[in-house]
Each structure stands twice: as structure tokens, then as C-alpha cells.
Design a protein around this motif. Structure first.
Motif, PDB file in Angstrom:
ATOM      1  N   ASN A   1       1.935   6.001  -5.676  1.00 27.98           N
ATOM      2  CA  ASN A   1       1.343   5.487  -6.904  1.00 27.98           C
ATOM      3  C   ASN A   1       0.488   4.277  -6.552  1.00 27.98           C
ATOM      4  O   ASN A   1       0.897   3.469  -5.712  1.00 27.98           O
TER       5      ASN A   1
ATOM      6  N   ARG B   1      -6.424  12.503  -5.161  1.00 28.59           N
ATOM      7  CA  ARG B   1      -6.163  11.312  -5.979  1.00 28.59           C
ATOM      8  C   ARG B   1      -7.334  10.356  -5.827  1.00 28.59           C
ATOM      9  O   ARG B   1      -8.038  10.389  -4.817  1.00 28.59           O
TER      10      ARG B   1
ATOM     11  N   ASP C   1       5.665   5.594  -1.727  1.00 26.95           N
ATOM     12  CA  ASP C   1       6.953   5.083  -2.175  1.00 26.95           C
ATOM     13  C   ASP C   1       7.908   5.046  -0.976  1.00 26.95           C
ATOM     14  O   ASP C   1       8.360   6.092  -0.506  1.00 26.95           O
TER      15      ASP C   1
ATOM     16  N   ARG D   1       0.128   1.655  -7.955  1.00 29.20           N
ATOM     17  CA  ARG D   1       0.817   0.382  -8.222  1.00 29.20           C
ATOM     18  C   ARG D   1       1.666  -0.059  -7.024  1.00 29.20           C
ATOM     19  O   ARG D   1       2.070  -1.211  -6.940  1.00 29.20           O
TER      20      ARG D   1
END
Ligand SMILES: [Cu+2]
Length: 366
Positions: free
Chosen positions: A191, A234, A206, A193
Motif C-alpha cells: 500500500n 499500480r 507490508d 501508505r
């Protein structure tokens, strides 16, 4: 510069002709002046229609002769042949229809030109004619669209049959990164983030996801020939588009979602390099490069063909240079290459003070 000068000369010549025509008209003041076209005007316009017809046919033939070489070489993916065939059939139909209709349009423009004393016939409609010119395009277009939809659906059917290789293509301004699922062929969770630049976790993997530990992150895409590849795209920032022209593949990379495309490469890079169309393109390009180098411009190395992944959405100032090399090789060569790569766990996760991933070359400029 030469182009600019040529354009300037053309514009000046056009202005000169226009002015000469004005002078000629003014000098003819004594003859009958009327705004109504005479028979001879109409006839001359009719001949000019034929002149224009010859011009558009000429420029079409010239373009085929001169520019066909700029088309893409033979498709290097399994679905590419069907895709190219659909394109070819569409082109042939458009070519035939345009050649015939343009000839008819210009001929009737000439045939029914205005003549002194001739009155146009009032002809409201003809059901049979309208039926014919509606139903023929409907059948042809419906056929092409259905065939296109069928081709599109079969190409876009991304599934897990035949044990596909899973590869992530990660887009960001202005470079590409690829990620393999590793030994288990499963991509770990990621992700934006979770991006951690200090640790060089540039894809935001992750660390707590064990599937991510054996993921392999690279800057040069290697694919084994003959094996289906499922791409998952992505984007980190803006809309990009993963375009692999030689494989007839393109898919948008959209921030916040994963898009997919799948294809099977059928020719290795080495095989493609000996393709006659590719060889002639390489020869032409290297001739230009040699001429430029000899002409005192920067020295350019000879170019060698490679498959390439390009960005096909104007995503910013260095969009033009957003690309990644693709190498299609035999299964054995691919396995040897993959063996030499480090996993996410071995690089990013192992030592926080030594950020590194398998950078082969940096494609971005700034
Ligand atoms: Cu881009």
C-alpha cells in the motif's frame, strides 16, 4: 530550421499568388463582372475536383510506400496475431470503401455541375436507396464491432489457468518498478501508505505479510518465453499507462486500484532481433545515428533492439523517458537470472541502514 524556412517560403508564395490574382481581377474590370459562376467556372471547378481526387489517391499511395516501415513489427505475444488481423481487416475495409466513395463523390460533383438554363431536379427521398446505404454499413460495422468485442473479451480474460507468472508493474513519476511474487509466485500485500523511503521500501510492501518476504523487486523486467504472465498494475501518483507495443498490450495504471493485463510472450529478445522487420529498423536507426555522430553532433552508440515498457499517458514533464527494458529469454536463462536476484527480506528488511533493491539502471531523468 529548414522546416521553418520552407514553411515561410510556402506562405510567401501563397500570398504572392493571391496578390497576383487580385491584380489580374482588377485589370479585367472592363469585362462583364458578375458574382454568378459561369459554365466555364463550373467546368473548371469540376476539373479541379478530379485534380483533388488524384491528389488524395496520390498521397495515400505515397504514405503507404514511405511510412509503412514505421508500423510495429510482427507481434511478440500469443494474442497479438488475432489483434493485428482485426486491425488489418478494418484497414482494408476502410481503404476500399474510401477509395470507391471518394471517386463517386468527386465524379458526381463534376457530372452534375451547374449549367446555364439547367434546373436541379426536386427529389425528396428514395426508400430503397436509403435502405441500402443504411443496411450495408450496419451489417459491416456490427460485424466488426462484434468481432472486436469477442477479441477484446478473450484478450482481457485475466485468469489463473496455466500457472501464470505473477508480476506487478509499479508506476510513478517517472519510472517503472517490477515486482515478482518470488518462490511462491504470490505478491505480498502493499500500500502506498506503507512506503518508507528511509528503508527504501519504495513500493510500500507490508513487512508483516509473509508473502511479501520473498518478493523480488527489479528495474529490468525479465520474462520466460512461452509462459503466461499476469500483470498487476499500480500507480503511486497520477494516471500512467503501461504500454508494451511489441506485445500489443496496454493498460492504465490508476492510483488507488489494481488493474490487470495478461499475455504470453512467444519470441525471445534474441529471436526478435533477427526478425527481418526489426533488423531493417535497427539498420535504419543506426544509419541515422552514424550520420549524426559524423556530422559533429553528440556521438551516439549503435542501437540494439530491446522490448520496452513505455508510459502511454502524459503524466508529467519526464513522461517521454518513462520506460523499462523487457528481456524475454528461455526458461533456463530466466531461472538463472531470478536466482541471482535478492528478495525483499534479504534487502530492505534485513538491514535498515543499508537500503537497496536490485537497481539495474535508473530510467528516470529527474
Ligand atoms: Cu507515466
Amino acid at each position: 530550421m529548414t522546416t521553418l524556412l520552407t514553411l515561410a517560403v510556402l506562405v510567401l508564395v501563397a500570398i504572392a499568388i493571391w496578390q497576383l490574382t487580385k491584380i489580374f481581377e482588377l485589370s479585367q474590370l472592363k469585362t462583364a463582372q458578375t458574382q454568378i459562376a459561369t459554365d466555364s467556372d463550373n467546368k473548371n471547378n469540376g476539373y479541379m475536383l478530379f485534380g483533388f481526387l488524384i491528389f488524395i489517391y496520390g498521397i495515400t499511395i505515397f504514405s503507404f510506400w514511405k511510412y509503412s516501415k514505421f508500423l510495429l513489427p510482427e507481434a511478440a505475444s500469443a494474442h497479438g496475431e488475432e489483434y493485428d488481423y482485426l486491425m488489418l481487416v478494418s484497414f482494408i475495409i476502410i481503404f476500399i470503401v474510401q477509395t470507391i466513395t471518394q471517386a463517386l463523390l468527386h465524379y458526381f460533383g463534376y457530372k452534375y455541375r451547374g449549367r446555364e438554363g439547367q434546373k436541379a431536379l426536386f427529389y425528396a427521398d428514395n426508400d430503397r436507396l436509403e435502405f441500402i446505404w443504411t443496411i450495408i454499413p450496419v451489417i459491416v460495422l456490427a460485424g466488426l464491432i462484434l468481432w472486436g468485442l469477442y477479441t477484446w473479451t478473450s484478450i482481457m480474460d485475466v485468469n489463473d489457468e496455466d500457472d501464470p507468472l505473477i508480476v506487478e508493474l509499479y508506476a510513478q513519476q517517472f519510472n517503472w518498478t517490477a515486482r515478482y511474487g518470488g518462490a511462491d509466485n504470490v505478491l505480498g500485500g502493499a500500500n502506498v501508505r506503507m512506503i518508507d523511503i528511509d528503508k527504501a521500501n519504495v513500493l510500500g510492501l507490508d513487512e508483516s505479510d509473509t508473502y511479501a518476504h520473498d518478493d523480488v523487486i527489479v528495474k529490468e523486467l525479465h520474462l520466460p518465453v512461452g509462459r503466461k504472465v499476469n500483470f498487476k498494475m499500480r500507480s503511486q501518483d497520477v494516471l500512467h499507462s503501461a504500454y508494451m507495443p511489441h506485445f500489443r498490450a496496454q493498460m492504465n495504471c490508476v492510483p488507488g486500484m489494481i488493474t490487470e493485463f495478461s499475455f504470453t510472450p512467444i519470441y525471445t529478445t534474441e529471436e526478435m532481433r533477427v526478425n527481418p522487420e526489426v533488423m531493417s529498423k535497427v539498420k535504419r536507426t543506426n544509419k541515422i545515428r552514424a550520420e549524426k555522430s559524423a556530422g559533429g553532433e553528440e556521438t551516439l552508440d549503435p542501437w540494439q533492439f530491446d522490448y520496452v515498457l513505455l508510459c502511454n499517458k502524459i503524466c508529467g514533464k519526464s513522461h517521454y523517458n518513462m520506460q523499462m527494458k523487457i528481456i524475454v529469454e528461455t526458461e533456463e536463462e530466466y531461472n538463472v537470472w531470478m536466482e541471482s536476484q535478492s528478495t525483499f527480506a534479504e534487502t530492505v528488511m534485513k538491514d535498515d541502514t543499508n537500503p537497496a533493491f536490485n537497481v539495474v539502471e535508473t530510467a528516470s531523468v529527474d
